[in-house]
Motif scaffolding. Structure first.
Motif, PDB file in Angstrom:
ATOM      1  N   LEU A 106      -5.178   2.381  -0.917  1.00  0.00           N
ATOM      2  CA  LEU A 106      -6.485   1.763  -1.166  1.00  0.00           C
ATOM      3  C   LEU A 106      -6.436   0.271  -0.859  1.00  0.00           C
ATOM      4  CD1 LEU A 106      -7.530   3.577  -4.472  1.00  0.00           C
ATOM      5  CD2 LEU A 106      -8.362   4.007  -2.154  1.00  0.00           C
ATOM      6  N   ALA A 107      -5.366  -0.384  -1.306  1.00  0.00           N
ATOM      7  CA  ALA A 107      -5.249  -1.829  -1.076  1.00  0.00           C
ATOM      8  C   ALA A 107      -5.064  -2.134   0.409  1.00  0.00           C
ATOM      9  CB  ALA A 107      -4.082  -2.392  -1.875  1.00  0.00           C
ATOM     10  N   SER A 108      -4.298  -1.271   1.097  1.00  0.00           N
ATOM     11  CA  SER A 108      -4.016  -1.565   2.506  1.00  0.00           C
ATOM     12  C   SER A 108      -5.277  -1.469   3.355  1.00  0.00           C
ATOM     13  CB  SER A 108      -2.927  -0.652   3.063  1.00  0.00           C
ATOM     14  OG  SER A 108      -3.394   0.670   3.099  1.00  0.00           O
ATOM     15  N   GLY A 109      -6.189  -0.522   3.002  1.00  0.00           N
ATOM     16  CA  GLY A 109      -7.453  -0.416   3.743  1.00  0.00           C
ATOM     17  C   GLY A 109      -8.190  -1.742   3.708  1.00  0.00           C
ATOM     18  N   ARG A 110      -8.231  -2.340   2.515  1.00  0.00           N
ATOM     19  CA  ARG A 110      -8.919  -3.631   2.356  1.00  0.00           C
ATOM     20  C   ARG A 110      -8.147  -4.734   3.083  1.00  0.00           C
ATOM     21  NH1 ARG A 110     -12.937  -6.227   0.961  1.00  0.00           N
ATOM     22  NH2 ARG A 110     -12.946  -8.100  -0.322  1.00  0.00           N
ATOM     23  N   ILE A 111      -6.815  -4.706   2.931  1.00  0.00           N
ATOM     24  CA  ILE A 111      -5.994  -5.754   3.567  1.00  0.00           C
ATOM     25  C   ILE A 111      -6.170  -5.719   5.088  1.00  0.00           C
ATOM     26  CG2 ILE A 111      -3.600  -6.443   4.068  1.00  0.00           C
ATOM     27  CD1 ILE A 111      -2.951  -5.714   1.152  1.00  0.00           C
ATOM     28  N   PHE A 112      -6.170  -4.512   5.670  1.00  0.00           N
ATOM     29  CA  PHE A 112      -6.335  -4.409   7.130  1.00  0.00           C
ATOM     30  C   PHE A 112      -7.681  -4.971   7.574  1.00  0.00           C
ATOM     31  CE2 PHE A 112      -2.872  -1.205   7.174  1.00  0.00           C
ATOM     32  CZ  PHE A 112      -2.110  -1.810   8.145  1.00  0.00           C
TER      33      PHE A 112
END
Lengths: 265, 323
Positions: free
Chosen positions: A243-249
């Motif tokens: 979930l966090a990586s989707g936002r980070i990307f």
């Protein structure tokens, strides 16, 4: 998302996996970090600890395999976006209809798969050099633990790839992050040997739970319920990472398009 | 609907200067650019180095976000609908980077075919076709690291075409190629034009633009200074003739002196080995030669010729000899 898109993403993951593996196997640094270094660690550790007896052989092999997984994650997955920028291919990837997270997932899958080879290499080296017969006490639990570990490491790699791009300060500490995680996650010796204040840090690291599950199932020293709890922790962390990586990307790629950093001029 | 629609596009880069007291400095790469490219048109964007050509192309290919203004490609906004644009465009930027050198040409194409969601059966037919189109049919299985610069450029073209995009952005595709390689690449571009692809080509080779483009926009210091067909642009210098003087080691003060003459409209210098070609635009034609020679005042001068103006002369007049 349509079935056609899912199939297209699956094909993209499969070919990224293949291409990454083929490129990694022609890179001497990667071969060293992921295969040779864990083998050296396994041999040295077993040589130092062989008089202890018991199940130390399998503990060392699993531990050195985990060092290979972590080093691969740190150096290869962590650099998976910045590496593309260095060779000038990032623009082509970002401009493609395949989301960057899907591409990085395929790369991480290859990196983790390759790192598993280090566990096999360590097993062969130790078995030959020390003439040990090594058995896995709970093979089914071990296999399942390995599968959950692979998922957790791939998801952890997604976060790291994004963080290393969003803030170059993370990349500066890349070398310094290798050994502390070996120690804090209990890859080569139990964290009970560390000062008490480090324990909470270990608990928030997915690699620690991977070490609990793999060491526990290989040596038979941990009850199945505790192994199940370690799986749960890894899966919870994986969900958080995804979930966090989707936002980070999204942040990373937007920032790169604003700051003109997709290519190195 | 135009394939490409650009309205008042502007892009400012912020850089930090100074080692101890770091200060932000703004550089305007594209100031105010507007133009439109019709479906199936081959449109040229000409300009000297640093004029804003590549920055404009990077904004249109969604790789850079504009500071202000807007642009639509294939009907989609470049800032907010980049995912929808991605499958309709292909692009190449001049140079050797952007390929996986440790992989073969075929593997590079296989990879990008998959990322662009080309069905495997379609890719299996398209990859040999494209390798043939760009003249790499016999070298496709070799690793890219062994390719010459021209071969890498041609592989870039194949990569850009792998998903059969309707709109192509070619940023200085022939830069650094030998004459034969450049000619072959221009032939490929011509073939793409025949397939009714919309192409935006940037170059600073005038003859290339003249030969290929239906319309040309001349960009200088981030602004469009002229936009027309090559024939109409040439008319900008119909009042002029061009005198070319072969000189050896021309000094800046001499150039300045020539520039200040009333009969001189523009001066540019091109280096050729040990000599330079001084190109002087003048409304007086060959009659100006004696006055020009007088300025040289005994300095060594080679061949002196007078000719009709070309598109390059129109370009030099537009960008003020910065070419």
């Amino acid at each position: 998302m349509t079935l056609k898109t899912i199939k297209a993403y699956a094909r993209a993951v499969a070919i990224t996996f293949e291409i990454t593996l083929r490129q990694n196997f022609s890179d001497a640094f990667i071969i060293f970090a992921v295969i040779v270094q864990p083998m050296i660690i396994a041999i040295l550790a077993l040589w130092m600890l062989r008089d202890i007896g018991g199940d130390i052989g399998i503990f060392v092999i699993v531990g050195s395999g985990l060092t290979g997984l972590w080093s691969g994650l740190l150096f290869i997955s962590g650099n998976s976006i910045t590496g593309e920028r260095w060779v000038g291919t990032l623009e082509g990837l970002v401009a493609s209809p395949t989301p960057m997270a899907v591409i990085v997932f395929g790369k991480n899958l290859a990196n983790v798969f390759q790192s598993l080879a280090s566990m096999i290499a360590s097993y062969i080296a130790v078995a030959l050099l020390f003439d040990l017969r090594i058995t896995i006490e709970q093979p089914w639990l071990f296999a399942a633990s390995l599968l959950v570990t692979v998922v957790a490491f791939i998801c952890f790699g997604l976060i790291m790839a994004g963080l290393f791009v969003i803030n170059p300060a993370f990349a500066q500490f890349q070398n310094g992050l290798e050994f502390p995680i070996y120690i804090l996650a209990g890859f080569l010796f139990p964290i009970a040997m560390l000062p008490g204040w480090t324990t909470p840090i270990s608990y928030v690291l997915a690699p620690y739970w991977a070490a609990v599950a793999l060491h526990g199932s290989a040596t038979g020293s941990v009850p199945p319920a505790e192994i199940g709890f370690a799986w749960l922790m890894m899966l919870v962390f994986s969900l958080v990472y995804v979930l966090a990586s989707g936002r980070i990307f999204r942040i990373v790629l937007r920032k790169a398009r604003v700051d003109a950093t997709l290519s190195m001029q | 609907m135009n394939a490409i629609q650009v309205d008042h596009l502007r892009r400012v880069f912020t850089t930090n200067v100074g080692r101890f007291r770091r200060e932000s400095k703004e550089v305007v790469a594209v100031d105010d650019v507007s133009f439109a490219v019709g479906d199936g048109e081959l449109f040229g964007l000409l300009g000297p180095n640093g004029a804003g050509k590549t920055t404009t192309v990077k904004m249109l290919t969604t790789l850079l976000i504009p500071t202000s203004g807007s642009a639509r490609v294939g009907g989609f906004d470049v800032e907010h609908e980049s995912q929808k644009i991605s499958s309709t465009i292909g692009f190449i930027f001049g140079g050797e980077r952007g390929l996986y050198w440790r992989l073969s040409g075929i593997d590079n194409l296989r990879y990008f075919a998959s990322l662009y969601h080309v069905e495997p059966a379609v890719a299996a037919k398209r990859i040999p076709y494209l390798l043939d189109l760009v003249g790499l049919k016999d070298r496709g299985n070799e690793k890219v690291e062994g390719y010459s610069r021209g071969m890498k450029q041609r592989l870039h073209i194949a990569r850009a075409l792998i998903h059969d995009p309707q709109i192509l952005f070619l940023d200085e595709p022939t830069i650094g190629l030998d004459p034969v390689g450049a000619r072959e690449l221009r032939l490929v571009i011509r073939n793409l034009q025949a397939e009714k692809k919309t192409i935006l080509l940037t170059t600073h080779y005038m003859f290339e633009a003249d030969m290929l483009c239906q319309r040309i926009a001349v960009i200088d210091k981030g602004n469009i200074v002229a936009l027309d067909t090559p024939e109409e642009l040439k008319k900008l210098v119909l009042d002029l003739s061009v005198i070319e003087v072969e000189v050896f080691g021309v000094q800046d003060d001499l150039l300045e002196k020539i520039r200040k003459q009333k009969f001189v409209d523009n001066v540019s210098v091109e280096n050729r080995d040990q000599r330079q070609i001084l190109t002087v635009q003048t409304p007086r034609g060959s009659e100006a030669i004696p006055d020009l020679m007088a300025i040289f005042d005994g300095r060594r001068v080679g061949k002196v010729t007078s000719r009709e103006p070309t598109l390059e002369d129109a370009y030099v007049r537009l960008v003020g000899g910065d070419a």
